[in-house]
Enzyme design. Structure first.
Site, PDB file in Angstrom:
ATOM      1  N   PRO A  93     -46.028  -2.843  31.815  1.00  0.00           N
ATOM      2  CA  PRO A  93     -46.317  -2.201  33.052  1.00  0.00           C
ATOM      3  C   PRO A  93     -46.871  -2.965  34.448  1.00  0.00           C
ATOM      4  CG  PRO A  93     -47.651  -1.313  31.173  1.00  0.00           C
ATOM      5  CD  PRO A  93     -47.114  -2.639  30.919  1.00  0.00           C
ATOM      6  N   GLU A  94     -46.053  -2.679  35.528  1.00  0.00           N
ATOM      7  CA  GLU A  94     -46.403  -3.268  36.609  1.00  0.00           C
ATOM      8  C   GLU A  94     -46.551  -2.258  37.681  1.00  0.00           C
ATOM      9  OE1 GLU A  94     -42.859  -5.826  37.983  1.00  0.00           O
ATOM     10  OE2 GLU A  94     -42.451  -6.356  35.849  1.00  0.00           O
ATOM     11  N   LYS A  96     -51.618  -3.845  39.317  1.00  0.00           N
ATOM     12  CA  LYS A  96     -51.273  -3.195  38.227  1.00  0.00           C
ATOM     13  C   LYS A  96     -52.314  -2.647  37.319  1.00  0.00           C
ATOM     14  CE  LYS A  96     -47.845  -7.208  37.704  1.00  0.00           C
ATOM     15  NZ  LYS A  96     -47.704  -8.468  36.797  1.00  0.00           N
ATOM     16  N   ARG A 116     -40.633 -18.413  35.012  1.00  0.00           N
ATOM     17  CA  ARG A 116     -40.301 -17.471  34.277  1.00  0.00           C
ATOM     18  C   ARG A 116     -39.034 -17.101  33.838  1.00  0.00           C
ATOM     19  NH1 ARG A 116     -45.401 -16.085  32.188  1.00  0.00           N
ATOM     20  NH2 ARG A 116     -46.958 -16.059  33.712  1.00  0.00           N
TER      21      ARG A 116
END
Length: 280
Positions: free
Chosen positions: A2-3, A57, A264
Site C-alpha cells: 500500500p502506497e 501511506k 531499489r
DNA sequence: AGCTCTTCCTGAAAGC
DNA sequence: TGCTTTCAGGAAGAGC
C-alpha cells in the site's frame, strides 16, 4: 504494497463503512503491533469513530468520548491491510488487531499484516501532531507547484530517492515512483536539483496524474493488496513499467523495459529515461 | 545532507 | 517431487 492511492482508497471505504460507529470492543493479538499508546487501549472502548483520514501511506481514525479526541494510526508497511469483517483473510493468524463496532454498516475492522512492517499507534492530539510532523513532508496532492520547485532545488540527492523520501513528499513508494519517472521521461538517478524548470513542471503534473488515476482505479493490487471490502484495485493493469522487465517500451520507442538495481529495484526504459537531461 | 548498511519479518520464488 | 535457501521491501537508526 500500500502506497498513497491504496491508503486513500482504504480511508474512503472506512469513512463510509465506519464513521459514526460505537466501539464495542478492541482485541489485540500481539501487543507489540501497537508501537505507542498500548496502555490507552481501554479508552477506545465505547468511543465513537468521528473521521477517517489519510496522511502519506498511513490511515488515521479519530475517536471521541466524553469531549475528548484520540486517534488510531495504522501504518500499512508493505503487507498491511485494513479489512472489514466480510473480506476474507488468507492467513487469519496474521490478523493482529480487531475493533468490534456497532451503530454502523461494518461490524468489524481488522488490521492484517503478515510481515509486520508497519505498526499501530494509539495517540492523543499532541501525539498525532508530533507523529505527523516527524514523519511526513508535503502531501503530493496538495503541495503547490512552488513548493515542489523549491523542494527539487534544495535536494542534491537522486530523483527517485526524493520521490520516495516520506519526510519530503509523503505517500509515494516504489511502484508509483517508477510509474511517475517513466511518464515524466526521467531517469531515477538524475540529481533532483539539476532538473530544469520545464521538466520540474512536467514532473509535478505527472505526480498528480498518476496518483489520482491510481485512486480512481482503486489502487494497484500487486501480490496481496485488497481494499477493506475485499475488492482488488485494478490500476495494475495500467502500469507502464513496474514489473514489466523484458516488455517493449509502451512509448513504442523500440527499446525494452529493464529492471535495474538503482534506488531499489527500478523499472525503466533506457531510451525514454536517459541519465542526461536530454530527452530522445 | 545524503549515502550505505543493518534490522525487522515471512511468503514466495529460486535452487538443489 | 520436496526440502532448503534466498530474497524482497518500507522505514528507522547507526555510522560515515
Amino acid at each position: 504494497m500500500p502506497e498513497l492511492p491504496e491508503a486513500e482508497v482504504a480511508a474512503a471505504q472506512l469513512r463510509t463503512g465506519t464513521v459514526g460507529a460505537r466501539v464495542r470492543e478492541c482485541w489485540v493479538g500481539r501487543s507489540d503491533i501497537v508501537r505507542e499508546g498500548y496502555q490507552t487501549l481501554s479508552w477506545y472502548q465505547a468511543s465513537r469513530i468521528e473521521a477517517v483520514q489519510r496522511h502519506g501511506k498511513s490511515v488515521v481514525l479519530s475517536f471521541s468520548r466524553g469531549g475528548e479526541t484520540r486517534f488510531l494510526v495504522a501504518e500499512l508497511g508493505m503487507t498491511g491491510l485494513l479489512l472489514f469483517h466480510s473480506a476474507p483473510a488468507r492467513y487469519p493468524q496474521h490478523t493482529h488487531f480487531v475493533m468490534h463496532l456497532t451503530e454502523c454498516r461494518e461490524p468489524e475492522l481488522r488490521y492484517w499484516n503478515p510481515r509486520r512492517f508497519g505498526r499501530l499507534y494509539l495517540l492523543d492530539a499532541s501525539g498525532l501532531e508530533r507523529y505527523l510532523r516527524r514523519r511526513f513532508g508535503y502531501e503530493p496532492l496538495t503541495m503547490t507547484r512552488q513548493e515542489f520547485t523549491k523542494l527539487m532545488a534544495s535536494c542534491r540527492g537522486r530523483l527517485k530517492a526524493l520521490l520516495m523520501h516520506q519526510q519530503k513528499i509523503a505517500g509515494i513508494g516504489n511502484i508509483y515512483a517508477n510509474e511517475i519517472l517513466f511518464r515524466a521521461g526521467l531517469h531515477p538517478s538524475r540529481v533532483a536539483s539539476r532538473v530544469k524548470p520545464d521538466t520540474i513542471n512536467r514532473l509535478y503534473d505527472v505526480i498528480r496524474d498518476v496518483l489520482l488515476e491510481a485512486v480512481e482505479f482503486g489502487g494497484s493490487s500487486v501480490r496481496d493488496y485488497f481494499a477493506p471490502d475485499g475488492t482488488p484495485g485494478t490500476y495494475r493493469l495500467f502500469h507502464r513499467v513496474y514489473g514489466k522487465a523484458g516488455a517493449p517500451c509502451p512509448n513504442r520507442c523500440g527499446a525494452t523495459v529493464r529492471r535495474v538495481m538503482e534506488e531499489r529495484s527500478s523499472f525503466i526504459c533506457p531510451t525514454c529515461q536517459p541519465r542526461s537531461g536530454r530527452r530522445q
